[in-house]
Every structure is written in C-alpha cells, then in structure tokens.
Design an enzyme around this catalytic site. Structure first.
Site, mmCIF file in Angstrom:
data_model
loop_
_atom_site.group_PDB
_atom_site.id
_atom_site.type_symbol
_atom_site.label_atom_id
_atom_site.label_comp_id
_atom_site.label_asym_id
_atom_site.label_seq_id
_atom_site.Cartn_x
_atom_site.Cartn_y
_atom_site.Cartn_z
ATOM 1 N N TYR A 238 43.979 70.012 31.970
ATOM 2 C CA TYR A 238 43.313 69.583 33.096
ATOM 3 C C TYR A 238 42.597 70.947 33.327
ATOM 4 O O TYR A 238 42.862 72.054 33.316
ATOM 5 C CB TYR A 238 44.352 69.504 34.469
ATOM 6 C CG TYR A 238 43.312 69.143 35.326
ATOM 7 C CD1 TYR A 238 42.706 68.073 35.656
ATOM 8 C CD2 TYR A 238 43.619 70.286 36.632
ATOM 9 C CE1 TYR A 238 42.116 67.858 37.138
ATOM 10 C CE2 TYR A 238 43.010 70.014 37.973
ATOM 11 C CZ TYR A 238 42.243 68.689 37.998
ATOM 12 O OH TYR A 238 41.558 68.537 39.215
ATOM 13 N N ASP B 129 40.993 78.683 30.025
ATOM 14 C CA ASP B 129 41.093 78.281 31.257
ATOM 15 C C ASP B 129 42.456 78.831 31.698
ATOM 16 O O ASP B 129 43.517 78.243 31.436
ATOM 17 C CB ASP B 129 41.241 76.831 31.275
ATOM 18 C CG ASP B 129 41.021 76.221 32.885
ATOM 19 O OD1 ASP B 129 41.336 77.104 33.728
ATOM 20 O OD2 ASP B 129 41.040 75.084 33.169
ATOM 21 N N LYS C 138 44.055 79.889 41.415
ATOM 22 C CA LYS C 138 45.216 79.919 41.969
ATOM 23 C C LYS C 138 46.023 81.503 42.160
ATOM 24 O O LYS C 138 45.597 81.820 43.326
ATOM 25 C CB LYS C 138 46.442 79.175 40.903
ATOM 26 C CG LYS C 138 45.756 77.531 40.810
ATOM 27 C CD LYS C 138 46.682 76.753 40.276
ATOM 28 C CE LYS C 138 46.196 75.295 40.200
ATOM 29 N NZ LYS C 138 45.601 74.700 39.107
HETATM 30 C C1 LIG Z 1 44.368 73.935 38.863
HETATM 31 C C2 LIG Z 1 43.552 73.995 37.647
HETATM 32 C C3 LIG Z 1 42.115 73.598 37.844
HETATM 33 C C4 LIG Z 1 41.426 73.170 38.977
HETATM 34 O O1 LIG Z 1 41.351 74.154 40.154
HETATM 35 P P1 LIG Z 1 41.092 73.864 41.546
HETATM 36 O O2 LIG Z 1 41.213 75.036 42.485
HETATM 37 O O3 LIG Z 1 42.078 72.828 41.744
HETATM 38 O O4 LIG Z 1 39.728 73.268 41.356
HETATM 39 C C5 LIG Z 1 41.505 73.864 36.440
HETATM 40 N N1 LIG Z 1 42.268 74.512 35.528
HETATM 41 C C6 LIG Z 1 43.687 74.503 35.487
HETATM 42 C C7 LIG Z 1 43.986 74.838 34.230
HETATM 43 C C8 LIG Z 1 44.469 74.180 36.350
HETATM 44 O O5 LIG Z 1 45.589 74.369 36.600
#
Ligand SMILES: *Cc1c(COP(=O)(O)O)cnc(C)c1O
Length: 428
Positions: free
Chosen positions: A141, A239, A267
C-alpha cells in the site's frame, strides 16, 4: 453514549460513519469503536472500556498515547501560532535530524501524509527519468492516490472490465501506467523490466511489507530489485512510511544495505500528527520546485505544531532507543500466540518482524506475498479479533495489517496480551 448510537449518528453525516475505511470493521464485523482518550499503551472507548492498544494509530504512536514530552512540545508550539504558510526554523531542525539519520537522505521535503509523500516521490521519479510507468508489488500500500491503489492490499478491491483499475473513480489511463508484480519475486521483476524497462520510471516497494500483514523481504530480494531497476535506468523508491524509525533510529534501507533513490517516511516521524516526508540525495531532490520543474506544495506542509511533535519523538528515540525491548516484547506476544494456537489446534500463526507482527489465520507460515497471505481464513481471524477485544486487547481489525508494540507497552501489558491470546485461542 454507546458505540451503536455513535455509529448511527456518524453514518448519517459521514460516509460509512468513518473517515478512513478500515475503521468501519468491515473485515471483522461488529460495531466500530469510538475512542475518547488514550494514555501510554491504553485507549479508552466512548462506552467507558479501557483497552491495550496494538494499533497505535497504525504505528504512528511509537511512544504511546499522550506522551508528556510530546504534549508539552505541542502545547508550547501551539501557543506561538499554529500555521503561517511561511517557513519556520523548526522545519530545518527536523530536516537536519532526518538527514543525519541516514546517508541515503541529503535533502527532505515535509508533507502532510504518507499518501502525499508517495505522490511526490512518484512524480519526482517520473520527472527525473522522463518515463511514466511505475512498477509496484501486489499487496503493498502506498497511499490512496490513483495510480497506486492498483492491487494495494488491505481495504482496497480491484474492479472494472478489462484493464484493472484501482477502484471506482480511478482512471483506467492512470492504472495503465502502473504495472504490478508479486512481492518477494525477483524473477517477476526481471520479466517486467525485460518487457518494459525503457518505460519504467521507478519500482516502488514497502521494504518490510505491512499492508498485506507483516511480510518481510526474502534474502536478496531488495538488493535484486535495486539491481534490476538501476540496470534499466529506473529508480528504486522505498516506501518506509511504516518502516522508517520503526525498527531502529533511521531507515530500514540502511539495515538492508540497499540504496534506494527516493525514500518516503511517515507514521513514526509525524509524532502523531499529519506529517510525512520524502527524501533523497540532493541531486534528485533539486528536481522539486522551486529548484526544479517537478511541482509540489502544501498550505500546511512543515506545520510548526506537527514539527514540534516530530522533533520531540525523534529526540526520545535517539537518546533512549526502545527498539530492542520493543522487539523482545513483540516476540513474547507472537510466541504466546503460536504456542497457544498449536496447543488449541487452531490454524492461526503470528508472523513477526522485529517490533511488528500479524496473526494470520492459517498455520502455513511463512507468508511471502499477497497470494499466500490471502489463503488465511478471514472468518477465523474475525473471531480471534473479537475474542481479544472482549478480553481488553485491541488488535488490528484486519489480518492484512500489522500490530505494533510501542515503547509504552509494559511487561504487564505484554503479560495481559499473552493471557488474552491464550484464553481466546483456547475458546476458539
Ligand atoms: C500508511 C501508509 C501510507 C499512507 O500514509 P497516509 O498517511 O495514511 O496517507 C503509504 N505507504 C505506506 C507503506 C503506509 O503504510
């Protein structure tokens, strides 16, 4: 007010009653929770229960809820004004800390969410290479932007006729520029590059995947991805929105010995606020406006309150790294789950990487990709989730997510989680 009453009120004015789909409990059933407060490892629900929280706002609350260092920093910052839309010195402090944490980062731009960080990373990769196609892994994701919702794991479905589209409303044209390969399968990446190598701007990957449940990379996979991408003149985007500062003070990419061209963080580094970042070597970052032609902007980017929270969290993580202890606690939880499940004859096993773990409703570990993860039994997981909830422990409301041990989880919390898991599994 009960959760049912709140949910009814919410549904009248908010689609599905929630501001992010997984909160609706569709994967596990039942009425979603409403939280009124949190302190340390605990959250308090609107109907007055206190739960041990293993969601930790999807990993953002690495120091636990309402840590005093953070709330004090936030209060102090807020008193001085909450946004100016003009640069502030704190943004430099935070950028310097991020850059100092990894040789891969020479320059960073602060944004408001992981989604934005990845959007920027992808645009940057396209701008730098002059190519359009992005290669991504099934089940990873990368936020909810159009191109990246294609096969994005938890919560997202595929739809459409013919060309796979990410979700309704996402243009087929955009989805066409996203190629999908299975995670942990280097041969598939090699085939994709052999066929489309001259069109691929970047391959993007969650180094330790967290959005199909906890699925770590197999030996050599990430190095291999880097090699095949660079051989074709494409970039590697890691990511690390979950990974960065989650397993150590710094990037997972450095642990893995890989050299992604662009890294996204979120995060943990947001300190519980809407703050994320994209970073790379200066040469690449200089392609962003106002230095270069790749446009990117944000009214609230580098928000002083969020920045103050972020700095407070990074200071603690650097001065007193909690990682080894967190990993040991996570190991105790997964060992307890796996032993109890084996004893009870329940096909459920937890897969862990360091401080994060997922109980998959199957006994066929390891999970290496989305196809394998999806063989687990959603109905069984739902019963496990509700059993834990009834016993005062909040696990993720889907097995295609990771649970987090934070620095605020005490030994007593760990004992309580293990006891709840054992009881739940015996009852199943
Ligand atoms: C949570 C997440 C996102 C998106 O971040 P948001 O702050 O929810 O937009 C993108 N990449 C990864 C790997 C994530 O876990």
């Amino acid at each position: 007010m009960t959760h049912s009453e709140l949910f009814q009120r919410a549904c009248a004015v908010i689609p599905g009653g929630v501001n992010s789909p997984v909160r609706a409990f569709n994967a596990v059933g039942g009425t979603p929770l409403f939280i009124t407060s949190g302190k340390g490892s605990r959250i308090t629900t609107a109907d007055g229960r206190t739960l041990i929280d293993c969601c930790c706002s999807w990993g953002a609350m690495i120091l636990g809820h309402a840590a005093e260092v953070v709330t004090e920093a936030v209060a102090k910052a807020a008193e001085k004004g909450t946004t100016f839309g003009i640069a502030t010195p704190g943004e430099i402090d935070l950028a310097e800390r991020l850059v100092a944490a990894s040789p891969l980062l020479e320059s960073v731009r602060l944004v408001n969410s992981g989604t934005e960080a990845v959007m920027t990373a992808v645009r940057l990769a396209r701008g730098v290479t002059g190519r359009d196609v992005i290669l991504k892994c099934e089940g990873c994701y990368h936020g909810h932007s159009d191109g990246l919702l294609v096969s994005a794991g938890s919560g997202v479905r595929t739809a459409g006729d013919g060309a796979e589209v990410a979700c309704a409303g996402s243009p087929r044209q955009v989805a066409k520029d996203t190629l999908v390969i299975p995670y942990n399968d280097l041969a598939a990446a090699e085939r994709a590059f052999a066929a489309y190598g001259d069109q691929i701007a970047a391959v993007i990957v969650e180094p330790v995947a967290g959005n199909m449940g906890c699925v770590p990379p197999v030996e050599g996979y990430l190095k291999g991805l880097e090699r095949v991408a660079h051989r074709s003149g494409a970039l590697l985007i890691c990511d690390e929105v979950i990974n960065a500062f989650r397993f150590r003070y710094g990037l997972y990419s450095d642990t893995a010995g890989i050299a992604p061209d662009i890294i996204t963080m979120g995060k943990v580094i947001g300190g519980g606020f809407p703050l994320a970042a994209v970073g790379a070597k200066t040469e690449i970052m200089r392609a962003l406006a106002p230095c270069g032609k790749v446009y990117q902007a944000g009214t609230l980017s580098g928000n002083p309150v969020a920045v103050a929270a972020a700095i407070a969290v990074l200071n603690v993580l650097k001065a007193n790294p909690p990682y080894a202890e967190m990993a040991a606690k996570a190991a105790r939880v997964t060992t307890a789950i796996n032993e109890a499940a084996a004893r009870a004859g329940v096909p459920l096993r937890a897969q862990r990487y360091e401080t994060v773990f997922t109980p998959f409703a199957t006994d066929a570990l390891p999970m290496r990709n989305l196809t394998e993860a999806q063989r687990s039994d959603a109905a069984l997981y739902a019963r496990f989730f509700h059993g834990m909830l009834a016993r005062g422990v909040y696990f993720e409301p889907s097995q295609f997510e990771v649970n987090f041990i934070s620095a605020a989880h005490t030994d007593a919390d760990v004992e309580a989680i293990c006891a709840a898991a054992t009881e739940t599994l015996m009852a199943l």
